[in-house]
Write a protein that holds these residues in place. Structure first.
Motif, short mmCIF file in Angstrom:
data_model
loop_
_atom_site.label_atom_id
_atom_site.label_comp_id
_atom_site.label_asym_id
_atom_site.label_seq_id
_atom_site.Cartn_x
_atom_site.Cartn_y
_atom_site.Cartn_z
N MET A 115 -22.27 -30.32 -19.57
CA MET A 115 -23.35 -29.44 -20.04
C MET A 115 -23.42 -28.20 -19.16
O MET A 115 -23.40 -28.29 -17.94
N VAL A 116 -23.49 -27.07 -19.80
CA VAL A 116 -23.57 -25.79 -19.09
C VAL A 116 -25.01 -25.57 -18.63
O VAL A 116 -25.96 -25.88 -19.34
N SER A 117 -25.17 -25.01 -17.44
CA SER A 117 -26.51 -24.80 -16.89
C SER A 117 -27.26 -23.69 -17.62
O SER A 117 -26.67 -22.82 -18.26
N ILE A 118 -28.58 -23.75 -17.51
CA ILE A 118 -29.44 -22.72 -18.10
C ILE A 118 -29.12 -21.35 -17.51
O ILE A 118 -29.17 -20.34 -18.20
N GLN A 119 -28.77 -21.31 -16.22
CA GLN A 119 -28.44 -20.04 -15.58
C GLN A 119 -27.22 -19.41 -16.24
O GLN A 119 -27.21 -18.20 -16.50
N VAL A 120 -26.21 -20.22 -16.53
CA VAL A 120 -24.99 -19.70 -17.17
C VAL A 120 -25.31 -19.26 -18.59
O VAL A 120 -24.92 -18.17 -19.01
N ASN A 121 -26.02 -20.09 -19.34
CA ASN A 121 -26.39 -19.72 -20.71
C ASN A 121 -27.22 -18.45 -20.75
O ASN A 121 -27.03 -17.60 -21.62
N PHE A 122 -28.16 -18.32 -19.82
CA PHE A 122 -28.99 -17.13 -19.76
C PHE A 122 -28.12 -15.90 -19.50
O PHE A 122 -28.24 -14.88 -20.17
N GLY A 123 -27.23 -16.01 -18.52
CA GLY A 123 -26.35 -14.89 -18.18
C GLY A 123 -25.45 -14.47 -19.32
O GLY A 123 -25.26 -13.27 -19.58
N VAL A 124 -24.89 -15.45 -20.01
CA VAL A 124 -24.01 -15.16 -21.15
C VAL A 124 -24.79 -14.40 -22.22
O VAL A 124 -24.31 -13.42 -22.79
N LYS A 125 -26.02 -14.84 -22.48
CA LYS A 125 -26.82 -14.18 -23.51
C LYS A 125 -27.22 -12.77 -23.08
O LYS A 125 -27.19 -11.84 -23.89
N VAL A 126 -27.59 -12.59 -21.82
CA VAL A 126 -27.93 -11.25 -21.34
C VAL A 126 -26.74 -10.31 -21.49
O VAL A 126 -26.87 -9.19 -22.00
N ARG A 127 -25.56 -10.77 -21.09
CA ARG A 127 -24.36 -9.94 -21.23
C ARG A 127 -24.11 -9.59 -22.69
O ARG A 127 -23.85 -8.44 -23.04
N GLU A 128 -24.21 -10.58 -23.56
CA GLU A 128 -23.99 -10.37 -24.99
C GLU A 128 -24.96 -9.33 -25.55
O GLU A 128 -24.55 -8.40 -26.27
N LEU A 129 -26.23 -9.48 -25.25
CA LEU A 129 -27.24 -8.54 -25.76
C LEU A 129 -27.06 -7.14 -25.16
O LEU A 129 -27.22 -6.14 -25.86
N ARG A 130 -26.70 -7.07 -23.88
CA ARG A 130 -26.45 -5.77 -23.23
C ARG A 130 -25.27 -5.07 -23.90
O ARG A 130 -25.33 -3.88 -24.22
N GLN A 131 -24.20 -5.82 -24.12
CA GLN A 131 -23.01 -5.23 -24.72
C GLN A 131 -23.25 -4.80 -26.17
O GLN A 131 -22.69 -3.80 -26.61
N LYS A 132 -24.08 -5.55 -26.90
CA LYS A 132 -24.42 -5.15 -28.27
C LYS A 132 -25.11 -3.80 -28.29
O LYS A 132 -25.04 -3.07 -29.27
N LYS A 133 -25.81 -3.47 -27.20
CA LYS A 133 -26.49 -2.18 -27.10
C LYS A 133 -25.60 -1.13 -26.44
O LYS A 133 -26.06 -0.03 -26.13
N CYS A 134 -24.33 -1.49 -26.23
CA CYS A 134 -23.33 -0.56 -25.64
C CYS A 134 -23.79 0.00 -24.30
O CYS A 134 -23.61 1.19 -24.02
N MET A 135 -24.38 -0.86 -23.47
CA MET A 135 -24.83 -0.45 -22.14
C MET A 135 -23.88 -0.99 -21.08
O MET A 135 -23.49 -2.15 -21.13
N SER A 136 -23.53 -0.13 -20.13
CA SER A 136 -22.78 -0.60 -18.98
C SER A 136 -23.71 -1.41 -18.07
O SER A 136 -24.94 -1.30 -18.17
N GLN A 137 -23.13 -2.20 -17.20
CA GLN A 137 -23.96 -2.92 -16.22
C GLN A 137 -24.75 -1.95 -15.36
O GLN A 137 -25.91 -2.21 -15.06
N GLU A 138 -24.12 -0.86 -14.98
CA GLU A 138 -24.77 0.14 -14.13
C GLU A 138 -26.01 0.72 -14.82
O GLU A 138 -27.09 0.78 -14.24
N TYR A 139 -25.84 1.15 -16.05
CA TYR A 139 -26.95 1.73 -16.80
C TYR A 139 -28.05 0.69 -17.02
O TYR A 139 -29.24 0.97 -16.85
N PHE A 140 -27.65 -0.51 -17.41
CA PHE A 140 -28.60 -1.59 -17.65
C PHE A 140 -29.38 -1.92 -16.37
O PHE A 140 -30.60 -2.09 -16.40
#
Length: 76
Positions: A1-26
């Motif tokens: 089972m994957v941890s909540i921290q990993v699932n949360f991070g994956v979702k944040v990255r996915e949502l950030r990328q859908k908005k075409c934001m770099s990590q720096e800008y985000f």
């Protein structure tokens, strides 16, 4: 089972990328450091509720909707 921290991070990255934001800008939108965002997205950080709120605001999503999206990923 994957941890909540990993699932949360994956979702944040996915949502950030859908908005075409770099990590720096985000990170700037969140008022956080880019390496902190990177660690969150990799599931290496146990992010505080205050920073979850900053992330949700930057993604233009409610905290409850953000966690709903995270939970959806857990069932896959």
């Amino acid at each position: 089972m994957v941890s909540i921290q990993v699932n949360f991070g994956v979702k944040v990255r996915e949502l950030r990328q859908k908005k075409c934001m770099s990590q720096e800008y985000f990170a700037d939108l969140c008022g956080l450091h880019r390496t902190y965002i990177s660690d969150v997205e990799l599931g290496k950080r146990n992010i505080s509720i205050e920073n979850i709120q900053k992330v949700a605001l930057a993604l233009e999503i409610s905290i409850s909707d953000l966690f709903y999206e995270v939970e959806k990923n857990e069932t896959i």
